[in-house]
Design an enzyme around this catalytic site. Structure first.
Site: not given
Ligand code: FES
Length: 159
Positions: A36, A38, A110
């Site tokens: 993602c 992140d 996450c």
């Molecule tokens: Fe990737 Fe939350 S969508 S850490």
């Protein structure tokens, strides 16, 4: 996810605790999710206690990521204070997110991101200032994104 649980996550992300770089940290861990994009970083400060030995005095975090990771990191950094290294090592994503409620399958990673950053901080060279233990090429790439974002305005920081 029930509306009640969803609201808890939203509230925690809107007013996160322990957000921001810890200048006098003893350890820092960084984790990134190539899936993602992140990224999350956790700083730890330790102290010695007579009976327990080395415990986490305080923790803080910075996130380049989604609201869920911010919410989990917020409650996780609160629950870490006073934990021994072994107690903190034993915490998994579901433990760290437990105060907010269960996550749907698509959001489990996450909480795993928070767990990974914590493990990086705990397993890195202890008692050294601002030690960055992230090593994989994916995480290094995400780190670069995070650094670049400091000037580009995409980084999520609530001080
Ligand atoms: Fe990737 Fe939350 S969508 S850490």
């Amino acid at each position: 996810m029930s509306e009640d649980v969803e609201q808890k996550y939203r509230d925690a992300a809107a007013r996160p605790s322990n957000l921001g770089e810890m200048k006098d940290a003893d350890a820092v861990g960084t984790a990134g999710s190539p899936g993602c994009g992140d990224m999350l970083r956790i700083w730890l400060k330790f102290r010695e206690e007579k009976e327990k030995g080395k415990v986490i005095d305080k923790a803080s975090f910075q996130s380049f990521g989604c609201e869920t990771a911010i919410a989990v990191a917020s409650v996780a950094t609160e629950m870490l204070a006073g934990k021994t290294m072994a107690e903190a090592q034993a915490l998994h994503g579901e433990d760290l997110s437990a105060p907010l409620g269960p996550l749907p399958p698509m959001k489990v990673h996450c909480a795993s991101l928070v767990e990974e950053a914590l493990k990086q901080a705990l397993t890195g060279p202890a008692d050294s200032h601002a030690v960055d233990t992230a090593g994989s090429p994916e995480v290094q790439g995400l780190q670069k994104n995070m650094q670049d974002a400091q000037t580009g305005g995409r980084k999520i920081v609530f001080d």
